[in-house]
Enzyme design. Structure first.
Site, PDB file in Angstrom:
ATOM      1  CB  CYS A 100      -0.962   0.005   1.274  1.00 19.63           C
ATOM      2  SG  CYS A 100      -1.892   1.480   1.604  1.00 19.63           S
ATOM      3  CB  CYS A 104      -5.496   5.771  -2.772  1.00 18.45           C
ATOM      4  SG  CYS A 104      -4.291   4.528  -3.808  1.00 18.45           S
ATOM      5  CB  THR A 191      -4.139   3.532   5.019  1.00 17.23           C
ATOM      6  OG1 THR A 191      -5.219   2.447   5.366  1.00 17.23           O
ATOM      7  CG2 THR A 191      -3.128   3.350   3.928  1.00 17.23           C
ATOM      8  CD  GLU A 257      -2.639  -0.631   7.677  1.00 16.50           C
ATOM      9  OE1 GLU A 257      -2.030  -1.424   8.703  1.00 16.50           O
ATOM     10  OE2 GLU A 257      -2.446  -0.615   6.485  1.00 16.50           O
ATOM     11  CG  HIS A 292     -10.785   4.509  -0.974  1.00 21.15           C
ATOM     12  ND1 HIS A 292      -9.624   4.911  -1.241  1.00 21.15           N
ATOM     13  CD2 HIS A 292     -10.735   3.728   0.087  1.00 21.15           C
ATOM     14  CE1 HIS A 292      -8.546   4.329  -0.683  1.00 21.15           C
ATOM     15  NE2 HIS A 292      -9.114   3.652   0.344  1.00 21.15           N
ATOM     16  CE1 TYR A 296      -9.681  -1.593  -0.774  1.00 12.55           C
ATOM     17  CE2 TYR A 296      -8.975   0.569  -1.560  1.00 12.55           C
ATOM     18  CZ  TYR A 296      -9.473  -0.407  -0.374  1.00 12.55           C
ATOM     19  OH  TYR A 296      -9.167   0.002   0.797  1.00 12.55           O
ATOM     20  CB  CYS A 299      -3.767   0.039  -5.212  1.00 13.97           C
ATOM     21  SG  CYS A 299      -5.252  -0.175  -4.417  1.00 13.97           S
ATOM     22  CD  GLU A 455      -6.095  -1.227   2.244  1.00 13.68           C
ATOM     23  OE1 GLU A 455      -5.538  -0.202   2.966  1.00 13.68           O
ATOM     24  OE2 GLU A 455      -5.535  -1.406   1.015  1.00 13.68           O
TER      25      GLU A 455
END
Length: 495
Positions: A100, A104, A191, A257, A292, A296, A299, A455
């Site tokens: 990660c 984002c 995050t 996180e 968001h 995904y 990423c 996640e």
């Protein structure tokens, strides 16, 4: 100022007074802490690639606010091409870090807050949109990292914010002053929060009038008075503090996180973007979640590319790469991964302009994208574990492979014994086999599994949250009408 380099970004973090706690203690030099630094390295990549001519078109954009070149992570989407380039950029960074890269949430919150504040001002005559434009201009001009923070602890999930036994389970306004507001509460699972210069807070659910003190959005520096963070544990995380690097799996990059606590933090009016307009909290949540969920499709696909490559290498190192079932599993992994990418691109291509002028994705397709993300990465890592074999999780430590302790009948060391018995394909070093097995362990069930597996399940909302949105956006009544027309079914009053 010009776009920062990765190293300039690191130096900028050192100038902050961000309060970070880990294992019950305050960490003074958290920037160089071995458990934190891999996540900083991942963000450095977002800066350094922006200076690489090969990736400039993906990593940068022209700001509609200033006309200057900005990092795409700080950009407001101005077209469907911008939405598509966002997904492609995220795939690239996943390929480069296998982790990660943590920016984002900020990008997605910028675009959600920008369009929502425009419509709040339109209805109520407030000045939130101007406040936000000035803030984002500041962020762009200084090339900052901003953590988009939405998720509250929530406490008793069966009770509304105002009905919680402890009112701090949702971030809320505890005092209003002529020059600003005072807020209290916390954001969880955040995050990249520790690695950010600022935080952009948003409400976490749609709210009613009784919850208007919880309908609040604002920005604050990460080191503001009253803000502190508690670092979150990850599986196998203390391996980063051991000697050597093989057992870590991904020694350079990682995610992080944290629990972000707001202990009566004062927010000046200029950084307030919503305060009591509860009827717009749902809009802000829905738009952020849509952006968001699109993310995904980029990423997780980039990380998936690396997982597929690692599984193929594991098969090769094991001497099993020619087996038909191995080839078929790699095909299935690729099929699942490209399906996710297709969803991310599709919801971008079908995006539309908001009233404020920036572009948002197709919400139905974005939720379909994320629904698939809750499943496919789990199957991809299952197949990776299948291909790699049990050695992925039973291999002795790096120290054992390097041990000079004598134990064998011929005076062999433990290191020599380990290297002998864990050799496989001729021409492949045992150390390289170690590295690829540890990488797969890291991504399948170690520290990186936080970002790639769990996640994928709960980030940007749980699977049920997407199913609710899919139901709302599915236009079922229109589909029924299509079926009636083709089947020749007429309404009773039309005969």
């Amino acid at each position: 100022m010009a776009l920062m380099t990765g190293q300039e970004y690191v130096e900028s973090l050192k100038r902050l007074n961000t309060r970070v706690y880990m294992f019950g203690e305050k960490i003074e030099n958290w920037v160089d802490h071995p458990m934190v630094r891999p996540s900083i390295n991942s963000i450095m990549m977002t800066y350094d690639l922006a200076h690489d001519p090969e990736y400039e078109n993906l990593m940068t954009a022209t700001s509609n606010l200033t006309g200057k070149k900005v990092n795409r992570f700080n950009h407001l989407h101005q077209s469907t091409d911008d939405l598509i380039n966002k997904v492609k950029m995220q795939r690239l960074l996943g390929q480069k870090t296998a982790s990660c890269f943590q920016r984002c949430v900020g990008m997605d919150s910028f675009n959600a807050v920008f369009s929502t504040t425009f419509e709040v001002d339109e209805k109520y005559g407030t000045h939130y949109h101007d406040n936000f434009k000035k803030f984002l201009t500041f962020v762009q001009d200084n090339d900052l990292v901003v953590d988009g923070a939405m998720t509250d602890p929530k406490g008793d999930r069966g009770k509304a914010p105002h009905a919680q036994p402890d009112p701090d389970m949702f971030v809320h306004v505890v005092e209003r002053r002529p020059d600003g507001i005072v807020v209290r509460g916390a954001k969880v699972h955040q995050t990249g929060s520790i690695n950010s210069h600022w935080h952009l807070m948003m409400p976490t659910i749609a709210m009613k009038e009784a919850d208007k003190d919880y309908a609040v959005s604002f920005a604050c520096p990460s080191d503001a008075e009253g803000v502190y963070m508690v670092y979150g544990r990850q599986s196998c995380d203390t391996r980063k503090m051991e000697e050597g690097c093989i057992d870590v799996g991904n020694p350079k990059f990682g995610g992080q996180e944290a629990l972000v606590v707001l202990d009566d933090v004062f927010i000046p009016n200029e950084y307030v973007f919503l305060d009591g307009e509860y009827d717009f909290s749902g809009m802000m949540v829905e738009r952020f979640a849509g952006y968001h969920r699109q993310s995904y499709g980029g990423c997780k696909v980039g990380v998936g590319d690396v997982v597929i490559g690692a599984a193929a290498l594991a098969a090769e190192y094991n001497g099993a790469e020619k087996a038909s079932h191995i080839k078929d599993k790699l095909i299935e992994m690729t099929h699942l991964n490209e399906t996710l990418f297709s969803c991310g691109i599709a919801c971008s291509c079908e995006g539309c302009r908001t009233k404020s002028g920036n572009y948002q994705i197709d919400l139905l397709l974005a939720n379909v994208c994320k629904q698939n993300v809750t499943r496919f990465p789990y199957e991809i890592v299952r197949l990776a574990e299948d291909i790699a074999g049990g050695l992925m999780v039973t291999m002795p430590s790096e120290q054992d492979f390097k041990s000079a302790t004598v134990s064998g009948r011929n005076g062999e060391t433990i290191g020599e014994i380990c290297n002998k018995y864990f050799a496989a394909h001729e021409g492949v070093s045992t150390e390289d086999r170690q590295k690829i097995m540890r990488f797969l362990e890291n991504i399948c069930l170690g520290a990186a599994a936080v970002g790639y597996r769990t996640e994928s399940m709960h980030g940007a909302g749980s699977p049920q949250a997407q199913r609710i949105m899919i139901s709302r956006q599915s236009n079922l009544q229109d589909k029924k009408e299509l079926a009636k027309i083709i089947a020749g079914i007429k309404e009773a009053d039309s005969e």
